[in-house]
Design a protein around this motif. Structure first.
Motif, PDB file in Angstrom:
ATOM      1  N   ARG A   8      74.271  18.381  84.277  1.00 52.58           N
ATOM      2  CA  ARG A   8      73.989  18.591  85.647  1.00 52.58           C
ATOM      3  C   ARG A   8      72.722  17.666  86.153  1.00 52.58           C
ATOM      4  O   ARG A   8      72.430  17.642  87.222  1.00 52.58           O
ATOM      5  CB  ARG A   8      73.343  20.158  85.758  1.00 52.58           C
ATOM      6  N   ALA A   9      72.277  16.927  85.129  1.00 48.01           N
ATOM      7  CA  ALA A   9      71.092  15.926  85.259  1.00 48.01           C
ATOM      8  C   ALA A   9      71.158  14.699  85.381  1.00 48.01           C
ATOM      9  O   ALA A   9      70.574  14.100  85.888  1.00 48.01           O
ATOM     10  CB  ALA A   9      69.941  16.323  84.178  1.00 48.01           C
ATOM     11  N   VAL A  10      72.556  14.408  85.025  1.00 53.17           N
ATOM     12  CA  VAL A  10      72.797  12.915  84.766  1.00 53.17           C
ATOM     13  C   VAL A  10      74.257  12.570  85.268  1.00 53.17           C
ATOM     14  O   VAL A  10      75.090  13.446  85.210  1.00 53.17           O
ATOM     15  CB  VAL A  10      72.666  12.171  83.393  1.00 53.17           C
ATOM     16  N   ALA A  11      74.608  11.370  85.721  1.00 56.06           N
ATOM     17  CA  ALA A  11      75.858  10.717  86.131  1.00 56.06           C
ATOM     18  C   ALA A  11      76.250   9.851  85.126  1.00 56.06           C
ATOM     19  O   ALA A  11      75.392   8.953  84.914  1.00 56.06           O
ATOM     20  CB  ALA A  11      75.921  10.803  87.479  1.00 56.06           C
ATOM     21  N   ASN A  12      77.666   9.453  85.053  1.00 54.83           N
ATOM     22  CA  ASN A  12      78.128   8.439  84.257  1.00 54.83           C
ATOM     23  C   ASN A  12      77.540   8.392  82.875  1.00 54.83           C
ATOM     24  O   ASN A  12      77.344   6.999  82.705  1.00 54.83           O
ATOM     25  CB  ASN A  12      78.005   7.205  85.281  1.00 54.83           C
ATOM     26  N   LEU A  13      77.182   9.252  82.315  1.00 53.85           N
ATOM     27  CA  LEU A  13      76.705   9.137  80.920  1.00 53.85           C
ATOM     28  C   LEU A  13      77.517   8.383  80.008  1.00 53.85           C
ATOM     29  O   LEU A  13      79.034   8.930  79.862  1.00 53.85           O
ATOM     30  CB  LEU A  13      76.462  10.359  80.326  1.00 53.85           C
ATOM     31  N   ASP A  14      77.158   7.471  79.341  1.00 49.19           N
ATOM     32  CA  ASP A  14      78.120   6.740  78.410  1.00 49.19           C
ATOM     33  C   ASP A  14      77.037   6.656  76.811  1.00 49.19           C
ATOM     34  O   ASP A  14      76.333   5.784  77.239  1.00 49.19           O
ATOM     35  CB  ASP A  14      78.313   5.326  78.860  1.00 49.19           C
ATOM     36  N   LEU A  15      77.554   7.279  75.900  1.00 49.07           N
ATOM     37  CA  LEU A  15      76.932   7.374  74.718  1.00 49.07           C
ATOM     38  C   LEU A  15      77.836   6.523  73.806  1.00 49.07           C
ATOM     39  O   LEU A  15      78.693   6.705  72.910  1.00 49.07           O
ATOM     40  CB  LEU A  15      77.170   8.682  73.974  1.00 49.07           C
ATOM     41  N   GLY A  16      77.635   5.084  74.033  1.00 49.06           N
ATOM     42  CA  GLY A  16      78.325   4.003  73.283  1.00 49.06           C
ATOM     43  C   GLY A  16      77.875   3.650  72.113  1.00 49.06           C
ATOM     44  O   GLY A  16      76.736   4.378  71.544  1.00 49.06           O
ATOM     45  N   ASN A  17      78.200   2.839  71.406  1.00 53.40           N
ATOM     46  CA  ASN A  17      77.881   2.301  69.909  1.00 53.40           C
ATOM     47  C   ASN A  17      76.625   1.505  69.967  1.00 53.40           C
ATOM     48  O   ASN A  17      76.096   1.332  68.858  1.00 53.40           O
ATOM     49  CB  ASN A  17      78.997   1.656  69.215  1.00 53.40           C
ATOM     50  N   GLU A  18      76.398   0.774  71.125  1.00 54.73           N
ATOM     51  CA  GLU A  18      75.106  -0.239  71.278  1.00 54.73           C
ATOM     52  C   GLU A  18      74.134   0.457  72.186  1.00 54.73           C
ATOM     53  O   GLU A  18      73.057   0.128  72.004  1.00 54.73           O
ATOM     54  CB  GLU A  18      75.651  -1.474  71.557  1.00 54.73           C
TER      55      GLU A  18
END
Length: 140
Positions: free
Chosen positions: A53-63
């Motif tokens: 609800r607090a962020v958009a387009n979250l990407d937890l990538g390797n780098e």
């Protein structure tokens, strides 16, 4: 071997979210490559609310970790190199994981972080609220 930190971050994030808690991330804002609004940095660190609800387009990538978030009503593109993450924990009870500062230097990964999409997300996660004293503890 590659670092296990991005895999642990994704697992802890999922665990916290699956338990309907609020994932907070502690970041070393002095590390090269960290892109956050300067007004949210306190003592060289920043705590970020990663709840859906607090962020958009979250990407937890390797780098990199990248997302869009609002601070004081203004949308910002946030980019964090994985080595800059010091902890990921549930705001409600402090359970999560701390990470040691990497000894591999302060340079961000050589790959550039992904550019987030243009849409501005509505968000109620302006600035995470912190209570006094640390509430982190090591989870084994």
């Amino acid at each position: 071997m590659t670092s296990n930190r991005p895999y642990l971050l994704r697992a802890i994030y999922d665990w916290i979210s699956d338990n309907n808690l609020t994932p907070y991330m502690l970041v070393d804002a002095t590390r090269s490559g960290v892109r956050v609004p300067t007004h949210v940095i306190k003592n060289g660190q920043v705590v970020l609310n990663l709840a859906m609800r607090a962020v958009a387009n979250l990407d937890l990538g390797n780098e990199w970790i990248s997302f869009q978030a609002r601070f004081s009503g203004v949308s910002h593109s946030i980019q964090i190199p994985i080595p800059a993450v010091l902890a990921l924990y549930a705001q409600e009870n402090g359970q999560g994981m701390m990470f040691p500062a990497d000894e591999d230097g302060s340079e961000p990964p050589t790959d550039t972080p992904p550019s987030p999409p243009a849409p501005e997300p509505p968000s109620d996660g302006d600035k995470p609220k912190r209570s006094g004293g640390s509430h982190l503890r090591v989870v084994k």
